[in-house]
Design an enzyme around this catalytic site. Sequence first.
Site, short mmCIF file in Angstrom:
data_model
loop_
_atom_site.label_atom_id
_atom_site.label_comp_id
_atom_site.label_asym_id
_atom_site.label_seq_id
_atom_site.Cartn_x
_atom_site.Cartn_y
_atom_site.Cartn_z
N GLY A 321 42.91 36.68 47.61
CA GLY A 321 42.51 36.42 46.23
C GLY A 321 41.59 35.22 46.08
N GLU A 629 29.40 25.44 36.86
CA GLU A 629 28.67 26.69 36.98
C GLU A 629 27.59 26.71 35.92
OE1 GLU A 629 31.36 29.97 36.70
OE2 GLU A 629 32.22 29.63 38.68
#
Length: 732
Positions: A321, A629
Amino acid sequence: MSFKPLRCLVALLLVACGIGAGDAVAAPQACGSTNVALNRPATASSSENPGLSASAAVDGNPGTRWGSAFADPQWLQIDLGSTTSVCQVALSWEAAYGKAFRIELSDNASNWTQVYATTTGTGGPQVLDVSGSGRYVRITGTQRGTGYGYSLWEVAVRSTDSGSGPVIPPTDPANPDLGPNVFVFSPSTPQAEMQNKLNQIATEMHTNQFGTQRYAALWKPGTYTADVNLGFYTQVAGLGLSPDDVNLNGHVRVEADWLQQGDNPNNKGNATQNFWRSAENLSVTTPAGQIERWAVSQAAPYRRMHLKGAPEIQLWNGGDGWASGGLFADTKIDNTVVSGSQQQWMSRNSEFGGWTGSVWNMVFVGTTGAPPQHFPDPAHTVVGQTPEVREKPFLYVDAAGNYNVFVPALRTNSAGTSWSHGAPAGSSISLADFYVVKPGASAETINAALDQGKHLLFTPGIYHLSDTIRVNRANTVVLGLGLATLIPDTGKAAISVADVDGVKLAGLLVDAGPVNSPVLIEVGPAGSTASHAANPTSLHDVYARIGGAHIGKASVSVRVNSNDVIGDHLWLWRGDHGDGVGWNVNTAANGLVVNGNNVTMYGLFVEHFQQYETLWNGNGGRTYFYQNEFPYDVPDQASWSSGGGTQGWAAYKVADNVTSHEAWGVGSYCFFSPNNSIVASRSFEVPNTPNVRFHDLVSVSLGGVGTISNVINNTGGTANAANQQRYLPSYP
């Protein structure tokens, strides 16, 4: 000078000692008894030295004072916040007094109306009846009574408006009403009842990423058996002075088990949206041989915790994950931390039995048991000591059963936790001194409580604000439980903090409203200049969100104008998914703007803003861990350009005039999904000067979707489909 009757003189002295005149002596009938100048913003023509600032004349402390330069004329000005009918001004002069002075009122701080004047002042205490209205009160001295300056212990202003207004209910510290969304467990709580409630919350909040429910589960000192599966908008915390005062035999865990990863609908191991939750001030002993899992991303701190027994704690789903960032602070983990696929992580003032793992950016500050410094493979940034920090305030119950808030002391050059080697330094504030805020409370009532000198404890819930919450008093604590969420509905800031010492904002989510706010949280007004080095304002687990839950707009999420501010875990997020998102929908220029000097950030996450994500204009700034980001949703290059031939906007811009700045462990990523031809010229943009230094930098093109041409300025290499990660150990 004209002395009023003795009863007024006594009333003044009571106010100077922190006792309201209305408590003992009746004020003139036309006047209210409240000092409407108390802790309001104050400025002055000069200060003799930094310790004699204007704010000292309105802080309610008869032992502090404003003192001016030794010259005429001089003035002291107080902002009452709104136009007010003023009926009395009380002055408490120090030995250096005004022989000739006047009192003036103004609505705009430009055009003044005189309401009192004298040329025969003799100093001492004066209670002066006046008549007029204005937002600003100014005392202007034109002739000194001594060879020194003008010096006032306290100024009190009373108004005909101050007798009415919201009633602030008292708080019983032995049995406070914390609202319907706080569950307090004691050793006498039946184990099944407790576990059923925890399971009910976990089920409701498992996938409830943008819901309106908010919860806190609190444990009084003792030993319990519980399995806490922590979901969205849920805080779990112990009510002891030490984490070891509350021991849970079982788990306090976050699982990656609900969000699809990649194209496989059966792969639910994605932790990249496990946001908005926290575990604090607990010790946890797992069953023999069982690991703990804390698979989270942003806004999910593991703070002031003690994990015992577990052979390891895993920071991802334990398999394949993804996970994207988190925080350990003031935490002790007896055994090993395994970071696995966790992309970046910040650990501060913690103690580990060991650490294994690294992806792009693992930062350790003041943490024992950290791996050695090595960058980039593994990408471990290690700073041995934390230069200056205050831990987050927290709620606790004392031996007598009374609730208090503990405010940890400022620590310098520290390593390890604040609590595992003896009692932590700090001070306690009785919950009796707090206004316990519940959903439905108005900004007017909240501000009235602040004006009365109260601290604030926000209980879990959503708070729609028609006005700004104004924190004007030094050392005020504003603490949220259960991710208490403030929504400014009318385009104003949610919170403003005056340029005063030692304010603490903690545990709050500010969610932008549909009307654009120029700023969501502002620390210090524009032009703030005071030094707060000895007692800085600090922000702990403070988050801002623009879009995602609904349409939201804010030009700037957090603006810091004051000097010496400390940020201890901030996530400022322009939504990239959920409701109300789109390039022209949830508009937001900057996440963080720093104008003050000597501001320090630990664990700074800023994502998806449309111009400079972080803009640093002040000198002496420091950042320990940065995660960014770029906006995903840039439609085309022309829509995203800072000019001068630069493509896009830097994720972290240090202004050209800055001469000193330093950062450790900084990362910026791109994922230009609608248009993967988009290019960012650089992640970090700084002036080329010897005292602007960056350590351990990384740029990443996530999956090769989009391009970052340089890591910093025009160096570091290009991150794109061919080379998805670019590392730079230092700059310059």
